[in-house]
Design an enzyme around this catalytic site. Structure first.
Site, PDB file in Angstrom:
ATOM      1  N   TRP A 212      -0.266  11.096  -2.034  1.00  0.00           N
ATOM      2  CA  TRP A 212      -1.429  10.508  -2.728  1.00  0.00           C
ATOM      3  C   TRP A 212      -2.321  11.608  -3.273  1.00  0.00           C
ATOM      4  O   TRP A 212      -2.845  11.497  -4.381  1.00  0.00           O
ATOM      5  CB  TRP A 212      -2.180   9.546  -1.804  1.00  0.00           C
ATOM      6  CG  TRP A 212      -1.263   8.477  -1.314  1.00  0.00           C
ATOM      7  CD1 TRP A 212      -0.814   8.303  -0.035  1.00  0.00           C
ATOM      8  CD2 TRP A 212      -0.603   7.466  -2.105  1.00  0.00           C
ATOM      9  NE1 TRP A 212       0.067   7.249   0.011  1.00  0.00           N
ATOM     10  CE2 TRP A 212       0.209   6.718  -1.224  1.00  0.00           C
ATOM     11  CE3 TRP A 212      -0.635   7.125  -3.456  1.00  0.00           C
ATOM     12  CZ2 TRP A 212       0.996   5.641  -1.663  1.00  0.00           C
ATOM     13  CZ3 TRP A 212       0.145   6.058  -3.893  1.00  0.00           C
ATOM     14  CH2 TRP A 212       0.944   5.337  -3.006  1.00  0.00           C
TER      15      TRP A 212
ATOM     16  N   ASP B 241     -10.690  10.364  -0.541  1.00  0.00           N
ATOM     17  CA  ASP B 241      -9.869   9.154  -0.554  1.00  0.00           C
ATOM     18  C   ASP B 241      -9.722   8.711   0.903  1.00  0.00           C
ATOM     19  O   ASP B 241      -9.019   9.351   1.686  1.00  0.00           O
ATOM     20  CB  ASP B 241      -8.500   9.491  -1.172  1.00  0.00           C
ATOM     21  CG  ASP B 241      -7.520   8.327  -1.119  1.00  0.00           C
ATOM     22  OD1 ASP B 241      -7.880   7.268  -0.572  1.00  0.00           O
ATOM     23  OD2 ASP B 241      -6.395   8.480  -1.641  1.00  0.00           O
TER      24      ASP B 241
ATOM     25  N   LYS C 183      -5.844  -1.938   3.654  1.00  0.00           N
ATOM     26  CA  LYS C 183      -5.452  -1.480   4.986  1.00  0.00           C
ATOM     27  C   LYS C 183      -6.517  -1.896   6.005  1.00  0.00           C
ATOM     28  O   LYS C 183      -6.269  -2.788   6.803  1.00  0.00           O
ATOM     29  CB  LYS C 183      -5.213   0.024   4.995  1.00  0.00           C
ATOM     30  CG  LYS C 183      -4.013   0.396   4.097  1.00  0.00           C
ATOM     31  CD  LYS C 183      -4.133   1.772   3.554  1.00  0.00           C
ATOM     32  CE  LYS C 183      -3.318   2.092   2.336  1.00  0.00           C
ATOM     33  NZ  LYS C 183      -1.946   1.656   2.306  1.00  0.00           N
TER      34      LYS C 183
HETATM   35  N1  PMP Z   1      -4.441   6.785  -1.254  1.00  0.00           N
HETATM   36  C1  PMP Z   1      -3.904   6.555  -0.036  1.00  0.00           C
HETATM   37  C2  PMP Z   1      -4.299   7.441   1.112  1.00  0.00           C
HETATM   38  C3  PMP Z   1      -2.989   5.516   0.127  1.00  0.00           C
HETATM   39  O1  PMP Z   1      -2.445   5.283   1.333  1.00  0.00           O
HETATM   40  C4  PMP Z   1      -2.650   4.707  -0.987  1.00  0.00           C
HETATM   41  C5  PMP Z   1      -1.710   3.533  -0.879  1.00  0.00           C
HETATM   42  N2  PMP Z   1      -0.938   3.418   0.212  1.00  0.00           N
HETATM   43  C6  PMP Z   1      -3.209   5.010  -2.226  1.00  0.00           C
HETATM   44  C7  PMP Z   1      -4.127   6.037  -2.322  1.00  0.00           C
HETATM   45  C8  PMP Z   1      -2.880   4.203  -3.444  1.00  0.00           C
HETATM   46  O2  PMP Z   1      -3.533   2.976  -3.349  1.00  0.00           O
HETATM   47  P1  PMP Z   1      -3.318   1.795  -4.381  1.00  0.00           P
HETATM   48  O3  PMP Z   1      -1.975   1.235  -4.121  1.00  0.00           O
HETATM   49  O4  PMP Z   1      -4.451   0.866  -4.027  1.00  0.00           O
HETATM   50  O5  PMP Z   1      -3.453   2.350  -5.754  1.00  0.00           O
END
Ligand code: PMP
Length: 357
Positions: free
Chosen positions: A103, A170, A194
């Site tokens: 991510w 994030d 989550k």
């Molecule tokens: N950042 C983290 C730490 C994640 O775990 C995730 C998704 N698992 C994301 C960003 C991406 O999130 P989204 O699917 O809402 O775009």
């Protein structure tokens, strides 16, 4: 009704049962209106009350005052990967990133579209098994972006970099899982799916003084100022996910962050203790960086994977396969998961050991 499973999915993920019940009720009829929550205007006074209570609860839980704006946006946490540099990284300027997983890498890739990106540290060459530390942070960069919990690799910050520049984080996979000094961040974001609610809404908490820093002309929907000055109501916000988020925030508030933190720590310790004791499994992550939210582990023989997953399934434990990019197993222990679910998983690990060790 079938028996409820032990839900270890990484996201969308487990929500408190009381939240699911109240959400189901609101779908039938909301707030004595004779209408479903899904059928009402986002401009109704009933929904305005929802969004305003959700904003206040977030500030209260974070211990922040009105010098921060709370935004409820669409597009997932992934849209923040580009909205942040679009708004706060002008051409010729530099932003700093720490690469602690997939991510973070995606956030870095998007930022490079807008300005200079300095990756201060990365654990990529060690398969992201630790949180990079001990790097210098240049004082003249616009911001430092980190990922507090790396959902795929099971690493988490337990100490924070002292940043002389605005710290952006994030927190998608560990928001409200523990007490934090939220004041040390100028921008926090998290996809809801989550620890907060269903997929479909992304929380952004942003220091108001940041809002005037951007110089780029932006489409209204991609400009934080638009959402901040319209109370997340510039367009139709994701009404249902915001309501479920409010219900979850009330549940968090009632338990208290301190209690939630203790519970999460106990769940994680219980599972890590078994991973370390059990002769069939091991954990790849540096001990001090182990995540309390996503516990990643592997079987000592690769051909055990399907056998163990089948035993988990038989015991009602679901969502335990590791991310497709890393394999092995991952148990996500988000706020709503009970200790009894972790104990059920530990029991399966022990039965597995009796049969296979
Ligand atoms: N950042 C983290 C730490 C994640 O775990 C995730 C998704 N698992 C994301 C960003 C991406 O999130 P989204 O699917 O809402 O775009």
């Amino acid at each position: 009704m079938s028996t409820k499973k032990h839900n270890f999915y990484a996201g969308p993920a487990i929500l408190p049962q009381v939240v699911l019940d109240q959400a189901a009720e609101a779908i039938r009829e909301f707030s004595g209106m004779g209408l479903s929550l899904l059928e009402i205007s986002h401009r109704s006074k009933q929904f305005e009350a929802v969004i305003s209570e959700a904003e206040s609860l977030i500030l209260e839980l974070m211990g922040l005052s009105s010098d921060y704006s709370v935004l409820f946006l669409s597009g997932g946490a992934s849209s923040q990967f580009f909205m942040i540099p679009m708004n706060f990284l002008n051409e010729g300027e530099t932003a700093c990133y720490v690469n602690s997983g997939v991510w973070a890498s995606k956030a870095i890739k998007e930022a490079k579209l807008f300005g200079n990106v300095q990756v201060l540290a990365s654990s990529e060459s060690d398969h992201f098994t630790y949180i990079p530390k001990g790097f210098e942070i240049p004082k003249d960069a616009n911001y430092l972006h980190i990922t507090s919990n790396n959902t795929i690799y099971g690493t988490q910050y337990h100490e924070w970099p002292e940043s002389p520049i605005p710290l952006f984080c994030d927190m998608s996979s560990d928001i409200f899982s523990r007490r934090l000094n939220f004041k040390s961040f100028e921008l926090i974001y998290a996809g809801a799916q989550k620890n907060l609610g269903p997929a479909g809404v992304t929380l952004v908490v942003i220091k108001k003084s940041l809002l005037d820093r951007g110089k780029r002309k932006l489409p209204a929907m991609l400009d934080y100022k638009t959402h901040a000055s319209n109370g997340s109501m510039y367009n139709t916000p994701p009404v249902f996910p915001i309501y479920v988020t409010l219900l979850t925030l009330r549940w968090i508030q009632q338990l208290g962050l301190e209690h939630i933190e203790k519970r999460n720590q106990l769940k994680a310790t219980t599972l890590y203790r078994e991973i370390d004791r059990n002769s069939c499994f091991s954990g790849p992550v540096d001990l001090k960086d182990r995540s309390w939210m996503n516990v990643v582990f592997t079987a000592k023989q690769a051909d055990w994977d399907p056998v163990f997953l089948e035993m988990c399934k038989q015991a009602g434990c679901v969502g335990l396969a590791g991310h497709r990019s890393v394999g092995g197993f991952r148990a996500s222990l988000y706020n709503a998961l009970e200790l009894s679910s972790v104990e059920a998983l530990v029991e399966v690990m022990q039965s597995f050991e009796k049969k296979h060790a």
